[in-house]
Design a protein around this motif. Structure first.
Motif, PDB file in Angstrom:
ATOM      1  N   GLY A  77       2.312  -0.224  -4.001  1.00 49.52           N
ATOM      2  CA  GLY A  77       0.927  -0.472  -3.620  1.00 49.52           C
ATOM      3  C   GLY A  77       0.571   0.508  -2.524  1.00 49.52           C
ATOM      4  O   GLY A  77       1.310   1.470  -2.273  1.00 49.52           O
ATOM      5  N   ILE A  78      -0.520   0.232  -1.852  1.00 49.98           N
ATOM      6  CA  ILE A  78      -0.956   1.211  -0.865  1.00 49.98           C
ATOM      7  C   ILE A  78       0.077   1.402   0.239  1.00 49.98           C
ATOM      8  O   ILE A  78       0.369   2.529   0.648  1.00 49.98           O
ATOM      9  CB  ILE A  78      -2.359   0.819  -0.311  1.00 49.98           C
ATOM     10  CG1 ILE A  78      -2.826   1.789   0.774  1.00 49.98           C
ATOM     11  CG2 ILE A  78      -2.391  -0.593   0.219  1.00 49.98           C
ATOM     12  CD1 ILE A  78      -3.075   3.168   0.266  1.00 49.98           C
ATOM     13  N   ALA A  79       0.712   0.303   0.665  1.00 49.33           N
ATOM     14  CA  ALA A  79       1.703   0.429   1.742  1.00 49.33           C
ATOM     15  C   ALA A  79       2.926   1.200   1.257  1.00 49.33           C
ATOM     16  O   ALA A  79       3.419   2.102   1.940  1.00 49.33           O
ATOM     17  CB  ALA A  79       2.110  -0.953   2.236  1.00 49.33           C
ATOM     18  N   GLY A  80       3.392   0.872   0.081  1.00 48.18           N
ATOM     19  CA  GLY A  80       4.576   1.548  -0.446  1.00 48.18           C
ATOM     20  C   GLY A  80       4.326   3.027  -0.684  1.00 48.18           C
ATOM     21  O   GLY A  80       5.186   3.873  -0.394  1.00 48.18           O
ATOM     22  N   LEU A  81       3.133   3.338  -1.181  1.00 49.28           N
ATOM     23  CA  LEU A  81       2.794   4.747  -1.428  1.00 49.28           C
ATOM     24  C   LEU A  81       2.747   5.528  -0.126  1.00 49.28           C
ATOM     25  O   LEU A  81       3.292   6.623  -0.009  1.00 49.28           O
ATOM     26  CB  LEU A  81       1.443   4.840  -2.147  1.00 49.28           C
ATOM     27  CG  LEU A  81       1.421   4.349  -3.588  1.00 49.28           C
ATOM     28  CD1 LEU A  81      -0.003   4.244  -4.083  1.00 49.28           C
ATOM     29  CD2 LEU A  81       2.228   5.284  -4.479  1.00 49.28           C
ATOM     30  N   THR A  96       2.220   0.576 -13.559  1.00 46.73           N
ATOM     31  CA  THR A  96       1.404   1.584 -12.874  1.00 46.73           C
ATOM     32  C   THR A  96       1.564   1.420 -11.376  1.00 46.73           C
ATOM     33  O   THR A  96       1.967   0.365 -10.895  1.00 46.73           O
ATOM     34  CB  THR A  96      -0.086   1.403 -13.184  1.00 46.73           C
ATOM     35  OG1 THR A  96      -0.481   0.127 -12.683  1.00 46.73           O
ATOM     36  CG2 THR A  96      -0.361   1.491 -14.660  1.00 46.73           C
ATOM     37  N   ILE A  97       1.215   2.488 -10.666  1.00 43.62           N
ATOM     38  CA  ILE A  97       1.280   2.390  -9.212  1.00 43.62           C
ATOM     39  C   ILE A  97      -0.132   2.266  -8.655  1.00 43.62           C
ATOM     40  O   ILE A  97      -1.110   2.502  -9.357  1.00 43.62           O
ATOM     41  CB  ILE A  97       2.026   3.599  -8.601  1.00 43.62           C
ATOM     42  CG1 ILE A  97       1.301   4.904  -8.914  1.00 43.62           C
ATOM     43  CG2 ILE A  97       3.455   3.631  -9.106  1.00 43.62           C
ATOM     44  CD1 ILE A  97       1.884   6.087  -8.185  1.00 43.62           C
ATOM     45  N   GLY A  98      -0.218   1.884  -7.393  1.00 38.94           N
ATOM     46  CA  GLY A  98      -1.529   1.752  -6.755  1.00 38.94           C
ATOM     47  C   GLY A  98      -1.798   0.323  -6.296  1.00 38.94           C
ATOM     48  O   GLY A  98      -2.544   0.097  -5.364  1.00 38.94           O
ATOM     49  N   GLN A 131     -10.671   3.737  -5.626  1.00 37.84           N
ATOM     50  CA  GLN A 131      -9.994   4.662  -6.539  1.00 37.84           C
ATOM     51  C   GLN A 131     -10.000   6.070  -5.963  1.00 37.84           C
ATOM     52  O   GLN A 131      -9.000   6.777  -6.032  1.00 37.84           O
ATOM     53  CB  GLN A 131     -10.688   4.664  -7.909  1.00 37.84           C
ATOM     54  CG  GLN A 131     -10.385   3.464  -8.764  1.00 37.84           C
ATOM     55  CD  GLN A 131      -9.000   3.523  -9.390  1.00 37.84           C
ATOM     56  OE1 GLN A 131      -8.223   4.434  -9.118  1.00 37.84           O
ATOM     57  NE2 GLN A 131      -8.682   2.544 -10.215  1.00 37.84           N
ATOM     58  N   CYS A 132     -11.163   6.443  -5.372  1.00 42.35           N
ATOM     59  CA  CYS A 132     -11.251   7.791  -4.823  1.00 42.35           C
ATOM     60  C   CYS A 132     -10.363   7.923  -3.593  1.00 42.35           C
ATOM     61  O   CYS A 132      -9.762   8.965  -3.370  1.00 42.35           O
ATOM     62  CB  CYS A 132     -12.685   8.132  -4.439  1.00 42.35           C
ATOM     63  SG  CYS A 132     -13.884   7.460  -5.565  1.00 42.35           S
ATOM     64  N   SER A 133     -10.263   6.834  -2.802  1.00 37.34           N
ATOM     65  CA  SER A 133      -9.445   6.959  -1.591  1.00 37.34           C
ATOM     66  C   SER A 133      -7.978   7.014  -1.927  1.00 37.34           C
ATOM     67  O   SER A 133      -7.207   7.703  -1.281  1.00 37.34           O
ATOM     68  CB  SER A 133      -9.670   5.781  -0.641  1.00 37.34           C
ATOM     69  OG  SER A 133     -10.938   5.240  -0.790  1.00 37.34           O
ATOM     70  N   LEU A 153      -3.326   9.910  -2.807  1.00 36.64           N
ATOM     71  CA  LEU A 153      -2.013   9.395  -2.461  1.00 36.64           C
ATOM     72  C   LEU A 153      -1.176   9.134  -3.710  1.00 36.64           C
ATOM     73  O   LEU A 153       0.001   9.498  -3.773  1.00 36.64           O
ATOM     74  CB  LEU A 153      -2.186   8.111  -1.649  1.00 36.64           C
ATOM     75  CG  LEU A 153      -0.982   7.635  -0.856  1.00 36.64           C
ATOM     76  CD1 LEU A 153      -0.491   8.711   0.093  1.00 36.64           C
ATOM     77  CD2 LEU A 153      -1.336   6.385  -0.084  1.00 36.64           C
ATOM     78  N   THR A 154      -1.793   8.502  -4.714  1.00 34.29           N
ATOM     79  CA  THR A 154      -1.025   8.228  -5.935  1.00 34.29           C
ATOM     80  C   THR A 154      -0.577   9.539  -6.581  1.00 34.29           C
ATOM     81  O   THR A 154       0.581   9.696  -6.946  1.00 34.29           O
ATOM     82  CB  THR A 154      -1.864   7.423  -6.950  1.00 34.29           C
ATOM     83  OG1 THR A 154      -3.162   7.956  -6.983  1.00 34.29           O
ATOM     84  CG2 THR A 154      -1.920   5.968  -6.588  1.00 34.29           C
TER      85      THR A 154
END
Lengths: 411, 149, 186, 679
Positions: free
Chosen positions: D174-178, D199-201, D218-220, D224-225
């Motif tokens: 997720g965002i933290a893991g990425l 999927t990731i994200g 999605q844009c932010s 990162l993804t």
């Protein structure tokens, strides 16, 4: 070898057990039941049994000065034993080591005769394992969900402590009597370490560590004021002393108690204990009539609560009583063979000499026709407040099952 | 009630109190109290341990047997133990010990468990005061733990 | 005091002296009451409150504040004790229990609601909350039953029984209706 | 290292110290500091020094103005050289203040720094007993005596360097893991990123807009993804789960089970397979708001772009296998298990949305109550390219609702469901969505029923204000229930407006529940595999709530994002960055320095009960096959909690053993037994 066996106060179970040495030719044995009036003479080995009080100091010193070696035999002598529970009420039952320097000591309730022979012959004692190593039950030692005091064991493979019943097996050596084999948790008569009770307290307190308890704030400094009130856990352990310090109170490092005494040491040992523990304690106390006392206590409670026992139980009880009278004969005649035969019989029915197998509702393991067993178990643990009386036994129980007062006229 | 209200004859009997303070919040709060010059009873003696979870009944009884009038453990606040749950374990053990004292006919105030916050000296001093007050009550009622032995 | 005066009085600032937080310390589960977040779930759940003026939340609030006027509030007698609020409260405040206890306090002060007082009167006089009428008596006899159903009061005539008298004293001797309303009992 | 070797090593440490003690007699140097007037003004330091001289093994006892000054420290050093002092006691300030100064000084002279014993007679004595000078002096004597007693038996503590494996494992993409993965990779550390889904994200990709700036998530997240997926140092594993974790801080061995996607990496993401697949199931990613096929990609921008086959729902008609132009679909792929050697683990397993069907009066998920939805579903409705074409439509009849009621604190702040905490993001979440809905449909009444509006921090109160400006109605009160008119089917929300003390029945075409954030499913098994402790609510417990919120209870395992507790995106990102930094530190340095202040086990006394393992919060004690405990010297945090747990006292912490503590206790408890026969 000159062996003199001294019987001090109270428990004479170990003293009786020494009859077994009588047959062996290498010993010249003298049994002394009244050490105060013992005529001093030099001896090789003096064996001390029974619990000791401060007034026995002179006698003990006399024995010490006349003996090459002094052996303390049985828990009462070496650690105060079960009679030291009366220290809770101001008695000064003390271990042998606080009077004289003992050469050897043989712990146990009842002390094992083989160990005594080893000690008398000053051979190197065999190294004993921890009780858990020989216990059939298995421990995980996880934090407990709850703590129970009632012994209604269905599970025969899980450690008593894991089930929430306190067992002192962790701090005990392997033994012959093995109460654990009769579904009675170990109370630690042969501790593996000094101050075993305190250590066990630390361990059990830790095991309870996961149970949530209420906390409170103090008015000063606004910090959590903890450990103040009783909670479910401490309530489920109503008799900490009797459970953790049954044999070791006088050597535990705890101060002598301040609760007023009733004047009779036997009654004081019983007072404050749990109703379901009474038969076990009376079985430990020794005395030539410990069997009849145990059964008397059980029957008193049964009659008052109109608990029916099965025919088989009655038969066992009668057999036990018969054996008791036979045993007295054997003790009188100091006949080791007869003594061995009768005690073996008792062990067969009662589990061990502590009568671990004799329990409320009859005999825990051996009962075949299960007619009423569940019923009277329920009765026993459905503690009924009140006073019970039957012949020479009279006791009062409070709502949580603690014996408030007890009167036993010794017969 | 505060410590000033305790009668001198009772106060005289309060000589040595052993307080086990954990290396984290316990020591921290006592240091903060010291830096802020917050006076408390000189009978309080602090022993540094790693965590209150390290203090067992053995240590507590050692202290009492060697002449301490009372023993307390001071740890971090519940839920903030630096080693997860040492303070709770200690609390449970002290609870059992308190019960032992009650069963022996003593007051249960000779052993106590507290928490404090490293940044607040007053919590440590509050603990100490509470300890002294409870001890003084116990002594008034039934004398010290040493009496009568 | 006229209505206008009373309304004006209500609009004045209240001071700490108007509250008595000590009084409610005796309420069981006080710590539960103190953690009320005034979310209003209780009032919204209240079956009675939809038709009457009962505002469970404000009753609890008054207890938290220590506002003794809650004991004079006729609203506390409107609760039907359906335990809906008790079930739904997110903080386990147990509002129903609070109201029941308030009723006990109010009763001691003589603030019992007239309807409840009447019910007690019926109980005292007839042994039943709903008094039995002649029609029913007749029916009972016809059905072969005793004329009076077995209540404690059936045996009232055996009056020497002290226990019954004692119970009667505790249960039915309500304090008289109070004239003065402002809190004096502390 | 085998088990036996480790046990032997533990023995060696103990044995080594013992033999050293046997070699030399303790020679203790005692130094009392005046600290200007700070100590000397209250305590008669000369008397204390005089008293210290009388204590056994003390070869030097001095008092000096400032022990921490250069000449003071020199005194300490000289005593070691001249008198052969091998243990030092300095009675001055706290251990934190100057304990280290003196310890380092004796280390410079070749003594182990653990042979220094600091006695605090300033904070614990002179400063707090300024009015009772005599008593303070007496107390100082006792404290010094205790220090000397303690010093007598101090043992050397070895400091050991443990080489670390330069790689990290991140659980959850997720965002933290990425964020954590990216930061770690940027520090030059190879990262294995493990994701449970295909999927990731994470949850962030499901959102429509992020508060407070109403940005497109999605844009932010896509830089990162993409950044993570394409980073040369990141190895990404989807459909993967942790199977087993071994080792300790610096050197973990993690077994990961990777389920197959059944589509090979040469997939061009053309979508032919999905288009022809006959199976249709509700999309999990879309919160059930749309339909997906049995071979699918969760959403168009999903990374990895490879399609994935849902084996459970597949009817194995082989349409996709035949139609794939690059022959990427392969049903024969099998689950594989990989073992990764890593130095640090970052857990960023995220959260689940609370399932409100537990709260009976709200009837969520029941028949007739289809119009009761959660915020996440509303997000999915509003999101671009959704099934409703970004419209807000009632699920029951696909009409635009004329009134929307949002209910806050569903599953949060609720003792009855066991979640006492405030999720903290729902207020902002609901206000954002309310504003969007109100702006889209000015005719629709949007009402938020709240207990407290919690919008702390920069920009959030502004968001609240902006929602009020566009006409969102706020009612302070927690709805007790949602009722449905059996004839018309209309929903009504029953709530008290607590501010005006009015019970209300709010007409609601649609009800949106702001459900809490709860620990993700499967966190229990994961927690036990990692041997980290969890909080009462089920989230992973941090080492210290204030001072170390990123470290878990076990060294080398770090936590980031909502797995520690409810968090919004920016907080998660911030914590993930911190987790990456502290997880990277030992890996970049290459080693961990660890003082071997660890417990040792007396195997003669050990009864093999295993309680030491149970109490060991950092899981540093493991049980061998023969039942004896083995201390993992790297993981141990020297807390000593195992000591009182042991029923026989077999496990003893170095320098804090029962005997050493007893020595310290004796003088300060009053000195010697009170009544020998009794106590």
């Amino acid at each position: 070898m000159d062996v003199r066996i001294f019987q001090f106060n109270g428990c004479n179970k170990c003293f009786n057990e020494t009859i077994l040495l009588n047959g062996e030719s290498k010993y010249k044995i003298e049994f002394i039941e009244d050490p105060k009036n013992w005529k001093e003479m030099k001896t090789d080995v003096s064996v001390i049994t029974g619990y000791l009080l401060p007034e026995d100091k002179d006698t003990l010193e006399k024995i010490k000065s006349n003996s090459k070696r002094v052996v303390g035999y049985g828990n009462c002598t070496t650690m105060g034993g079960i009679f030291a529970l009366a220290n809770q009420r101001g008695y000064e039952v003390s271990p042998l080591s606080s009077f004289i320097e003992e050469t050897e000591k043989v712990n146990g309730c009842l002390g094992e005769i083989e160990e005594l022979s080893v000690a008398i012959n000053s051979e190197a004692a065999p190294k004993l394992q921890n009780l858990c190593a020989v216990c059939a039950r298995e421990t995980t030692c996880d934090y407990l969900e709850s703590v129970h005091r009632q012994i209604e064991l269905e599970d025969e493979t899980t450690c008593f402590n894991d089930l929430g019943y306190l067992c002192n097996g962790f701090v005990a050596k392997e033994c012959k009597e093995r109460c654990i084999d009769y579904n009675a948790p170990c109370r630690g008569c042969k501790p593996i370490i000094d101050r075993s009770g305190i250590r066990m307290l630390g361990m059990f307190g830790t095991l309870m560590g996961n149970i949530e308890v209420a906390t409170e704030h103090s008015e000063l400094g606004a910090t959590d004021k903890l450990a103040d009130r009783d909670d479910d856990i401490t309530d489920s352990l109503p008799d900490v002393l009797g459970n953790f310090f049954r044999f070791t109170l006088s050597t535990s490092g705890l101060p002598r108690g301040r609760i007023p005494s009733s004047g009779n040491i036997l009654n004081d040992v019983f007072t404050g204990r749990l109703i379901e523990e009474l038969p076990l304690i009376s079985g430990l106390l020794g005395g030539n009539r410990s069997i009849s006392l145990t059964l008397k206590i059980i029957e008193t409670y049964e009659t008052a609560n109109s608990i029916e026992v099965s025919e088989q139980t009655k038969k066992y009880r009668k057999e036990l009583l018969d054996l008791e009278s036979q045993l007295q004969e054997a003790i009188k005649s100091k006949d080791p063979k007869q003594y061995k035969k009768i005690t073996d019989e008792i062990r067969k029915i009662g589990g061990n000499m502590n009568l671990s197998n004799v329990y409320f509702g009859g005999f825990k393991a051996q009962i075949d026709d299960k007619d009423n067993f569940e019923d009277y178990k329920a009765h026993v643990f459905d503690v009924v407040e009140g006073t019970y009386k039957n012949g020479s036994v009279e006791f009062t129980i409070d709502p949580i099952g603690i014996v408030k007062e007890i009167k036993i006229k010794e017969g | 009630m505060s410590c000033e209200d305790i009668e001198p004859e009772v106060m005289e009997k309060i000589q040595d109190i052993v307080v086990f303070m954990c290396n984290e919040c316990g020591q921290g709060s006592a240091n903060t109290a010291g830096v802020a010059r917050m006076a408390y009873n000189p009978a309080i003696r602090i022993v540094r341990v790693q965590c209150t979870g390290q203090v067992g009944p053995i240590q507590i009884m050692d202290a009492l047997n060697n002449g301490a009038d009372a023993v307390a453990c001071v740890g971090c606040c519940l839920g903030a133990c630096h080693f997860f749950n040492g303070n709770i374990l200690s609390m449970h053990r002290i609870k059992l010990l308190k019960k032992v004292f009650k069963e022996l006919g003593y007051s249960d105030q000779f052993v106590n468990q507290y928490t404090s916050r490293a940044a607040e000296g007053e919590t440590a001093v509050g603990d100490f005061e509470d300890l002294v007050i409870r001890l003084s009550n116990a002594i008034r009622e039934e004398g010290t733990i040493k009496d009568g032995c | 005091m006229s209505d206008v005066e009373e309304q004006q009085k209500n609009r004045e600032f209240k001071t700490d002296d108007d509250f008595d937080t000590e009084f409610f310390k005796r309420i069981e589960n006080r710590s539960n009451i103190m953690k009320c977040i005034q979310c209003g779930t209780c009032t919204a759940s209240c079956e009675s409150g939809r038709w009457t003026a009962l505002k469970t939340r404000s009753i609890v609030r008054k207890v938290v504040l220590g506002d003794l006027s809650v004991l004079d509030d006729p609203d506390i007698w409107l609760c039907t004790t359906c335990y809906q609020c008790y079930e739904r409260c997110p903080r386990d405040v147990k509002p129903t229990d609070v109201i029941m206890e308030l009723r006990n306090y109010a009763t001691k002060r003589g603030n019992i609601s007239p309807n409840h007082r009447a019910v007690v009167g019926y109980l005292k006089n007839f042994g039943h909350a709903v008094p039995i009428n002649d029609e029913v008596r007749k029916r009972r006899v016809e059905l072969g039953l005793e004329e009076l159903p077995p209540t404690a009061f059936k045996y009232k005539q055996e009056g020497d029984d002290k226990d019954l008298k004692k119970i009667e004293k505790y249960m039915f001797d309500l304090p008289p209706v109070k004239e003065e309303k402002k809190g004096e009992e502390k | 290292m085998t088990v036996e070797e480790k046990v032997k090593k533990t023995d060696e440490i103990k044995g080594g110290a013992d033999s050293k003690e046997a070699e030399e007699e303790p020679r203790i140097g005692v130094f009392i500091c005046h600290c200007g007037h700070n100590i000397a003004g209250t305590v008669d330091v000369a008397k204390v020094a005089e008293y210290a001289k009388t204590l056994p093994n003390v070869v030097k006892a001095e008092h000096y103005m400032f022990m921490c000054s250069k000449p003071g420290v020199q005194m300490l050093k000289d005593s070691i050289e001249e008198l052969g002092v091998n243990r030092t006691v300095v009675a001055s300030c706290s251990k934190n203040q100057h304990g280290r100064t003196f310890a380092n000084a004796i280390q410079e002279e070749g003594l182990n720094k653990h042979r220094h014993q600091q006695v605090n007679i300033r904070e614990f004595n002179s400063w707090v007993h300024q009015k009772e000078k005599d008593k303070a002096t007496e107390k100082a004597k006792k404290l010094v005596e205790a220090g000397v007693n303690r010093a007598r038996k101090l043992e050397d503590v070895e400091t050991r360097r443990i080489a670390t494996t330069k790689a990290a494992l991140v659980i959850g993409a997720g965002i933290a893991g990425l964020r954590a993965s990216y930061d770690l990779a940027e520090l030059g550390i190879p990262v294995y990123l493990i994701e449970r889904l295909s999927t990731i994200g994470g949850h962030m990709t499901q959102l429509n807009k992020t508060f407070p700036t109403l940005e497109c998530p999605q844009c932010s997240i896509s830089p990162l993804t993409n950044g993570v997926a394409n980073h040369p140092l990141v190895e990404l594993y989807t459909n993967a789960q942790i199977k087993n974790v071994g080792g300790s801080m610096g050197n973990f061995e993690v077994e990961v089970e990777i389920k197959p996607r059944y589509v090979k990496d040469n997939c061009t993401s053309c979508g032919e397979c999905s288009a022809h697949c006959p199976v249709e199931v509700p999309s999990e990613w879309d919160s059930g708001m749309s339909i997906r096929k049995a071979i699918y990609k969760a959403y168009p921008q999903a990374i990895p772009a490879t399609f994935v086959r849902d084996k459970k729902n597949c009817i194995e008609c082989n349409t996709c296998v035949n139609i794939c132009p690059v022959k990427a679909v392969d049903f024969s792929m099998e689950t594989e298990t990989k073992t990764f050697k890593v130095g640090s683990i970052v857990v960023a397993a995220g959260y689940d949305e609370y399932d409100p069907s537990e709260i009976e009066p709200y009837h969520y998920g029941q028949k007739g109550f289809e119009d009761v939805i959660t915020q996440l579903k509303l997000e999915r409705m509003l999101a671009p390219g959704s099934l409703t074409n970004s419209q807000v439509l009632r699920p029951s009849d696909a009409k635009i609702p004329k009134s929307v009621v949002m209910i806050q604190c569903v599953g949060s702040r609720n003792d009855q469901v066991g979640n006492e905490y405030c999720t903290g993001v729902c207020c902002k979440f609901a206000i954002k969505n309310a504003r969007i809905v109100k702006e889209m449909y000015p005719d629709t009444d949007v009402t938020i029923c709240y207990i407290d509006v919690r919008t702390p921090g920069l920009n959030f109160e502004e968001l609240y204000k902006s929602a009020q400006e566009v006409g969102v109605r706020f009612i302070r009160g927690r709805p007790s229930e949602i009722v449905r008119d059996p004839i018309s089917g209309n929903l009504k929300v029953i709530v008290e407006d607590t501010l005006s003390m009015t019970p209300l029945q709010l007409k609601a075409d649609m009800v949106v529940l702001s459900a809490a954030m709860v620990p993700p499913e499967g966190i229990g098994p994961l927690g036990s595999k990692l041997q980290v402790l969890r909080s009462k609510e089920g989230f992973l417990k941090e080492f210290h709530i204030k001072m170390n919120p990123t470290l878990s209870s076990k060294g080398g395992i770090f936590i980031a994002g909502a797995i520690q507790g409810p968090k919004d995106i920016s907080e998660s990102v911030a914590q993930a960055g911190n987790a990456a930094a502290i997880a990277a530190a030992p890996l970049v340095k290459g080693y961990i320095e660890k003082e071997m202040l660890i417990p040792s086990v007396d195997l003669d006394l050990c009864v093999r009960c295993g309680l030491c393992k149970t109490v060991c919060a950092p899981a540093a004690i493991q049980i061998n096959d023969d039942g004896t405990p083995m201390v993992n010297e790297v993981a141990c945090k020297s807390c000593g909690m195992c000591m009182p747990a042991c029923p026989t006292g077999a496990i003893q912490l170095l320098n804090f053993s029962d005997k050493q503590l007893l020595d310290e206790i004796i003088p300060i408890a009053g000195g010697g037994a009170v009544c020998e026969d009794e106590l």
